[in-house]
Design an enzyme around this catalytic site. Structure first.
Site, PDB file in Angstrom:
ATOM      1  N   ASN A 126      27.407 -44.384 -10.591  1.00 20.81           N
ATOM      2  CA  ASN A 126      27.414 -45.479  -9.604  1.00 20.81           C
ATOM      3  C   ASN A 126      27.586 -45.012  -8.165  1.00 20.81           C
ATOM      4  OD1 ASN A 126      26.919 -47.134 -11.706  1.00 20.81           O
ATOM      5  ND2 ASN A 126      28.981 -48.003 -11.827  1.00 20.81           N
ATOM      6  N   CYS A 178      22.439 -54.411 -16.810  1.00 21.00           N
ATOM      7  CA  CYS A 178      23.133 -54.913 -17.998  1.00 21.00           C
ATOM      8  C   CYS A 178      23.237 -56.442 -17.942  1.00 21.00           C
ATOM      9  CB  CYS A 178      24.541 -54.334 -18.065  1.00 21.00           C
ATOM     10  SG  CYS A 178      24.560 -52.603 -18.503  1.00 21.00           S
ATOM     11  N   ARG A 197      24.086 -61.763 -12.422  1.00 17.20           N
ATOM     12  CA  ARG A 197      23.772 -60.652 -11.498  1.00 17.20           C
ATOM     13  C   ARG A 197      22.983 -61.113 -10.264  1.00 17.20           C
ATOM     14  NH1 ARG A 197      24.560 -55.873 -14.426  1.00 17.20           N
ATOM     15  NH2 ARG A 197      25.346 -54.989 -12.485  1.00 17.20           N
TER      16      ARG A 197
HETATM   17  C1  EPZ Z   1      28.254 -52.422  -9.492  1.00 18.69           C
HETATM   18  O1  EPZ Z   1      27.467 -53.510  -9.916  1.00 18.69           O
HETATM   19  C2  EPZ Z   1      28.195 -51.421 -10.646  1.00 18.69           C
HETATM   20  N1  EPZ Z   1      26.800 -51.039 -10.881  1.00 18.69           N
HETATM   21  C3  EPZ Z   1      28.756 -52.059 -11.905  1.00 18.69           C
HETATM   22  O2  EPZ Z   1      28.737 -51.071 -12.935  1.00 18.69           O
HETATM   23  C4  EPZ Z   1      30.195 -52.469 -11.643  1.00 18.69           C
HETATM   24  O3  EPZ Z   1      30.709 -53.136 -12.799  1.00 18.69           O
HETATM   25  C5  EPZ Z   1      30.271 -53.414 -10.453  1.00 18.69           C
HETATM   26  O4  EPZ Z   1      29.623 -52.820  -9.292  1.00 18.69           O
HETATM   27  C6  EPZ Z   1      31.728 -53.678 -10.113  1.00 18.69           C
HETATM   28  O5  EPZ Z   1      31.866 -54.653  -9.177  1.00 18.69           O
HETATM   29  C7  EPZ Z   1      26.236 -50.055 -10.144  1.00 18.69           C
HETATM   30  O6  EPZ Z   1      26.874 -49.505  -9.264  1.00 18.69           O
HETATM   31  C8  EPZ Z   1      24.818 -49.685 -10.476  1.00 18.69           C
HETATM   32  P1  EPZ Z   1      28.998 -56.364  -7.684  1.00 18.69           P
HETATM   33  P2  EPZ Z   1      27.030 -54.676  -8.863  1.00 18.69           P
HETATM   34  O7  EPZ Z   1      27.988 -56.655  -6.644  1.00 18.69           O
HETATM   35  O8  EPZ Z   1      26.847 -54.051  -7.530  1.00 18.69           O
HETATM   36  C9  EPZ Z   1      28.831 -61.078  -7.856  1.00 18.69           C
HETATM   37  C10 EPZ Z   1      28.238 -50.169 -15.034  1.00 18.69           C
HETATM   38  O9  EPZ Z   1      28.600 -50.449 -16.198  1.00 18.69           O
HETATM   39  N2  EPZ Z   1      27.708 -60.950  -6.918  1.00 18.69           N
HETATM   40  O10 EPZ Z   1      30.242 -55.619  -7.310  1.00 18.69           O
HETATM   41  O11 EPZ Z   1      25.923 -55.432  -9.454  1.00 18.69           O
HETATM   42  C11 EPZ Z   1      28.506 -60.540  -9.238  1.00 18.69           C
HETATM   43  O12 EPZ Z   1      27.849 -61.511 -10.018  1.00 18.69           O
HETATM   44  C12 EPZ Z   1      27.885 -51.279 -14.071  1.00 18.69           C
HETATM   45  O13 EPZ Z   1      28.147 -49.001 -14.572  1.00 18.69           O
HETATM   46  C13 EPZ Z   1      27.214 -62.108  -6.317  1.00 18.69           C
HETATM   47  O14 EPZ Z   1      27.688 -63.207  -6.569  1.00 18.69           O
HETATM   48  O15 EPZ Z   1      28.332 -55.566  -8.884  1.00 18.69           O
HETATM   49  C14 EPZ Z   1      29.855 -60.194  -9.785  1.00 18.69           C
HETATM   50  O16 EPZ Z   1      30.479 -61.356 -10.278  1.00 18.69           O
HETATM   51  C15 EPZ Z   1      28.029 -52.660 -14.680  1.00 18.69           C
HETATM   52  N3  EPZ Z   1      26.171 -61.991  -5.442  1.00 18.69           N
HETATM   53  C16 EPZ Z   1      30.634 -59.725  -8.548  1.00 18.69           C
HETATM   54  O17 EPZ Z   1      29.917 -60.261  -7.421  1.00 18.69           O
HETATM   55  C17 EPZ Z   1      25.627 -60.772  -5.110  1.00 18.69           C
HETATM   56  O18 EPZ Z   1      24.701 -60.726  -4.275  1.00 18.69           O
HETATM   57  C18 EPZ Z   1      30.703 -58.207  -8.393  1.00 18.69           C
HETATM   58  O19 EPZ Z   1      29.376 -57.722  -8.438  1.00 18.69           O
HETATM   59  C19 EPZ Z   1      26.146 -59.614  -5.731  1.00 18.69           C
HETATM   60  C20 EPZ Z   1      27.191 -59.723  -6.622  1.00 18.69           C
END
Ligand code: EPZ
Length: 417
Positions: free
Chosen positions: A23, A116, A121
């Protein structure tokens, strides 16, 4: 060869070398589009998500070579700003094509990312951040179309929800915007710090990454440079839990203990003896079964959602009852049904699972549905009685380098079939 044949009742003990962080490496690879000069990366893990990312960059015109474990990247010849659907759709990380291609070409057409199936997402926070910097963005049925008429202008941007992805998108765009951007309510993960360090190596001016407020003074261009990717804290936690559930004694090498403070506290609570050094962590259960622990996931430095399934597994074979609460993703308990098939006593209540420890799990034919759930089922197979078959192993091959080989070196008996 999309299945694993896993002999159970194994104790996992010995030494394991932790790979570079998936990541951190994924966004760093995409952010290399921001410079036309050569970049070298080391400690990049060999994963299918990394392979997909390299295919995407090569499709756009980048030259990428892996020589003696150094990834040489030259994006100067990139000429396309519309990555192909079939590759973009494979990974969540492809959303990080949007900002660099938009900055590079003034417009970009990016198909919606994959990733995933642990929740909806959304990408609204990425889009909002870029619009605040001055981009024009329309969301069509399955792609994003973005244009900029003039250079992006730095702004104070408050991200309504802590988001690793959106923080990275905005940080990358702001690095080459005019003026200063302040990102408030920024994600604080170690991977964010590593990406900022990479961009600063190329000549960016980013201060405060790792805090909830990041200051980015835009620069006119970026140069070349070399960067070593940080260790993978989630792979580390996965192997430590492997030791905890099998009453083993594992030392994780080439890792970073300070990234796992909250995780180590929970493992101590489960009865593990923990020793740490500069770049290693030892977990020794001294032959005992783990005590159950309650965890609730939250943004870093809170308990990582990417270790939630693995800790639930620990609770299924613990000495009493433990509760896991998932506060980041709305659908991250898909793996639970497979653990129940193996004899686990788990009840789902809203965004929590309540586990009542059983003496042991039974072998089964189980099906992975996401990356961390898949790794959890493999660990479950290592300790269950009998032979467990884990299907759809492409899920964990996305995020764990040589996972079954590393486990076999620790005493597991896993075969690809
Ligand atoms: C990153 O995902 C990681 N993936 C995830 O790891 C990790 O679980 C996550 O960050 C932790 O927060 C990568 O780095 C490739 P977020 P990301 O944006 O960026 C909401 C693994 O197993 N959200 O931090 O997609 C979202 O739905 C993976 O290695 C919005 O609402 O996660 C979630 O509830 C799984 N709008 C929360 O924020 C957006 O535009 C955190 O998501 C973006 C996100």
């Amino acid at each position: 060869m999309n299945k694993l044949y896993i002999e159970g009742n194994k104790q996992l003990s010995g030494n394991v070398r932790i790979s570079g962080s998936k990541n951190a490496a994924l966004p760093i690879l995409f952010m290399s589009i921001l410079t036309k000069e050569k970049v070298q990366l080391t400690n990049v893990p060999k994963l299918t998500d990394i392979d997909t990312t390299i295919q995407l960059l090569k499709y756009l015109g980048a030259k990428i070579k892996n020589k003696k474990k150094i990834l040489h990247i030259d994006t100067s010849l990139i000429k396309s700003n519309c990555p192909p659907y079939h590759l973009t759709k494979k990974i969540r990380a492809s959303i990080w094509l949007l900002a660099p291609l938009l900055i590079r070409f003034g417009k970009a057409k990016i198909f919606l990312p994959g990733g995933c199936k642990i929740g909806s997402r959304p990408i609204d926070l990425h889009i909002k951040g870029l619009i605040e910097l001055g981009a024009n963005i329309t969301l069509e049925d399955n792609y994003i179309f973005a244009t900029i008429e003039k250079p992006l202008i730095g702004k104070n941007i408050y991200i309504q929800k802590v988001s690793v992805g959106a923080t990275i998108t905005i940080m990358g765009a702001a690095a080459l915007s005019e003026g200063t951007t302040v990102i408030e309510n920024a994600a604080r993960e170690p991977e964010i710090i590593d990406i900022a360090k990479f961009l600063n190596t190329l000549g960016a001016n980013i201060i405060g990454a790792g805090n909830n407020k990041i200051f980015i003074k835009g620069v006119s261009r970026l140069f070349g440079g070399t960067h070593k990717v940080i260790p993978d804290r989630i792979e580390t936690g996965t192997f430590l839990i492997g030791a905890a559930i099998s009453q083993g004694n594992v030392i994780c090498h080439q890792t970073e203990p300070k990234f796992l403070k909250n995780v180590l506290i929970k493992l101590l609570e489960s009865g593990a003896k923990i020793n740490i050094g500069k770049n290693w962590i030892q977990l020794d259960m001294r032959g005992k079964k783990p005590k159950s622990i309650n965890i609730a996931t939250s943004p870093y430095p809170g308990f990582p959602t990417d270790l939630q399934p693995q800790f639930t597994l620990l609770n299924t074979i613990s000495q009493s009852e433990g509760i896991t609460t998932e506060n980041i993703f709305e659908n991250r308990f898909i793996y639970v049904s497979e653990l129940i098939k193996m004899g686990a006593q788990i009840k789902i209540k809203k965004n929590s699972v309540i586990c009542k420890g059983v003496s042991h799990l039974q072998s089964q034919n189980v099906f992975s549905t996401d990356l961390r759930g898949a790794a959890t089922l493999v660990l479950a197979g290592c300790i269950a009685s009998g032979i467990t078959i884990v299907n759809n192993i492409y899920h964990f091959e996305r995020g764990y380098e040589l996972f079954s080989e590393k486990l076999n070196k620790l005493g597991a008996n896993i075969k690809h079939i």
